[in-house]
Enzyme design. Structure first.
Site, mmCIF file in Angstrom:
data_model
loop_
_atom_site.group_PDB
_atom_site.id
_atom_site.type_symbol
_atom_site.label_atom_id
_atom_site.label_comp_id
_atom_site.label_asym_id
_atom_site.label_seq_id
_atom_site.Cartn_x
_atom_site.Cartn_y
_atom_site.Cartn_z
ATOM 1 N N HIS A 132 -1.690 -0.561 -4.582
ATOM 2 C CA HIS A 132 -1.462 -1.275 -5.844
ATOM 3 C C HIS A 132 -2.688 -2.101 -6.218
ATOM 4 O O HIS A 132 -3.137 -2.085 -7.382
ATOM 5 C CB HIS A 132 -0.228 -2.175 -5.695
ATOM 6 C CG HIS A 132 -0.040 -3.161 -6.799
ATOM 7 N ND1 HIS A 132 0.882 -2.993 -7.812
ATOM 8 C CD2 HIS A 132 -0.648 -4.359 -7.049
ATOM 9 C CE1 HIS A 132 0.818 -4.034 -8.636
ATOM 10 N NE2 HIS A 132 -0.094 -4.880 -8.195
ATOM 11 N N GLU A 133 -3.248 -2.823 -5.252
ATOM 12 C CA GLU A 133 -4.429 -3.644 -5.540
ATOM 13 C C GLU A 133 -5.630 -2.770 -5.893
ATOM 14 O O GLU A 133 -6.420 -3.114 -6.786
ATOM 15 C CB GLU A 133 -4.746 -4.548 -4.353
ATOM 16 C CG GLU A 133 -3.655 -5.548 -4.001
ATOM 17 C CD GLU A 133 -3.188 -6.364 -5.194
ATOM 18 O OE1 GLU A 133 -3.999 -6.624 -6.109
ATOM 19 O OE2 GLU A 133 -2.003 -6.740 -5.231
ATOM 20 N N HIS A 136 -5.475 -1.775 -9.461
ATOM 21 C CA HIS A 136 -6.043 -2.797 -10.345
ATOM 22 C C HIS A 136 -7.560 -2.629 -10.445
ATOM 23 O O HIS A 136 -8.149 -2.767 -11.517
ATOM 24 C CB HIS A 136 -5.730 -4.201 -9.805
ATOM 25 C CG HIS A 136 -4.384 -4.722 -10.181
ATOM 26 N ND1 HIS A 136 -3.908 -4.717 -11.476
ATOM 27 C CD2 HIS A 136 -3.405 -5.293 -9.428
ATOM 28 C CE1 HIS A 136 -2.714 -5.255 -11.512
ATOM 29 N NE2 HIS A 136 -2.372 -5.609 -10.274
ATOM 30 N N GLU A 202 0.735 -5.112 -14.403
ATOM 31 C CA GLU A 202 1.461 -4.902 -13.157
ATOM 32 C C GLU A 202 2.183 -3.562 -13.141
ATOM 33 O O GLU A 202 2.198 -2.870 -12.122
ATOM 34 C CB GLU A 202 2.445 -6.053 -12.915
ATOM 35 C CG GLU A 202 1.777 -7.377 -12.574
ATOM 36 C CD GLU A 202 0.835 -7.264 -11.390
ATOM 37 O OE1 GLU A 202 1.195 -6.640 -10.370
ATOM 38 O OE2 GLU A 202 -0.284 -7.791 -11.497
#
Length: 279
Positions: A132-133, A136, A202
């Site tokens: 997930h990071e 980003h 998100e």
């Protein structure tokens, strides 16, 4: 990528405008000019140095394959899958399970995880979080989040300054009610800018992270665990610097009803539901 640069430009312009309006309320035309210069300088500084400031704020320590092989090698494998340069990897000594990414672009990125999240999650779940990071990073969200976190803090600082030293002498002295309203509303406007940008990011990072890891169910399980534990384990640095909350995978702040009203994150239930539709 082009869309993110537009968002960044709008954010920077909005921040400079807020600085100018606050400067006018504090010191008239001269105050506005000083604040506009200050706002522009803060944008330049934030672009180059805000990631280092946030990592220092959280006392993050950089790790490598020798000092933390479990986390470092996991990030390295996911970065290869995402076709990204290897980011720097940091660990934060905090009991609350959380993580974030920072840096101005994929070539100058860093990912950070708390000791709490490393202990709490299974390997599959932690892979989902770190993916997930990295999403980003790949989506180039991190510049926007880091700049907005840094400048929101600066707006609050300027508002506090105005409350103590605001107002001009002489016939141009503004209405004190207007000045006080500006000191209150400007930080709120900065918060709203963060909220508008952060929530959609998100969802995109959840989808991107599930694609990078190839395991949307693991990320969904991780989000459920993190949400359950962040409510009961305070993160003191985030409480002192709430402008950084939107950088985390989960809102780290306490606050009851206000936590949801002013949250920079969408509801965990909705995030999990979207991940569960992925196969």
């Amino acid at each position: 990528m082009f869309g993110n640069w537009i968002k960044t430009s709008i954010l920077m312009a909005g921040i400079v405008a807020l600085f100018g309006a606050m400067g006018a309320a504090i010191g008239g035309q001269q105050g506005m000019l000083i604040a506009l210069v200050m706002g522009g300088a803060m944008n330049v500084w934030a672009y180059w140095f805000s990631d280092k400031m946030v990592l220092k704020m959280y006392k993050a320590r950089e790790v490598d394959a020798a000092s933390s092989p479990y986390l470092y090698n996991m990030v390295a494998e996911l970065a290869r899958r995402a076709e990204l340069p290897m980011p720097k990897v940091y660990i934060i000594d905090e009991a609350q399970p959380n993580a974030f990414a920072t840096g101005r672009n994929p070539d100058n990125a860093a990912v950070a995880a708390t000791t709490g999240i490393i202990r709490m999650l299974s390997e599959r779940e932690l892979r989902g979080v770190m993916a997930h990071e990295l999403a980003h990073v790949k989506n180039r969200d991190i510049l926007i989040s880091t700049i907005s976190a840094t400048i929101a803090g600066a707006i609050s600082m300027l508002a506090n300054f105005g409350m103590f030293f605001g107002g001009r002498e002489g016939e141009e002295r503004p209405n004190p009610i207007v000045s006080i309203a500006m000191m209150i509303l400007a930080p709120l406007a900065g918060m709203l800018i963060q909220m508008a940008i952060s929530r959609t990011r998100e969802f995109g990072a959840d989808r991107g992270g599930a694609e990078i890891s190839g395991d949307p169910a693991a990320l969904a399980a991780a989000l459920a665990k993190i949400d359950a534990y962040t409510r009961g384990i305070p993160m003191h640095t985030a409480e002192r610097h709430p402008e950084t909350a939107q950088m985390m995978i989960m809102n780290p702040l306490s606050g009851g009803g206000l936590r949801g009203l002013f949250s920079t994150h969408p509801s965990t239930q909705e995030r999990i539901a979207r991940l569960q539709t992925m196969r």
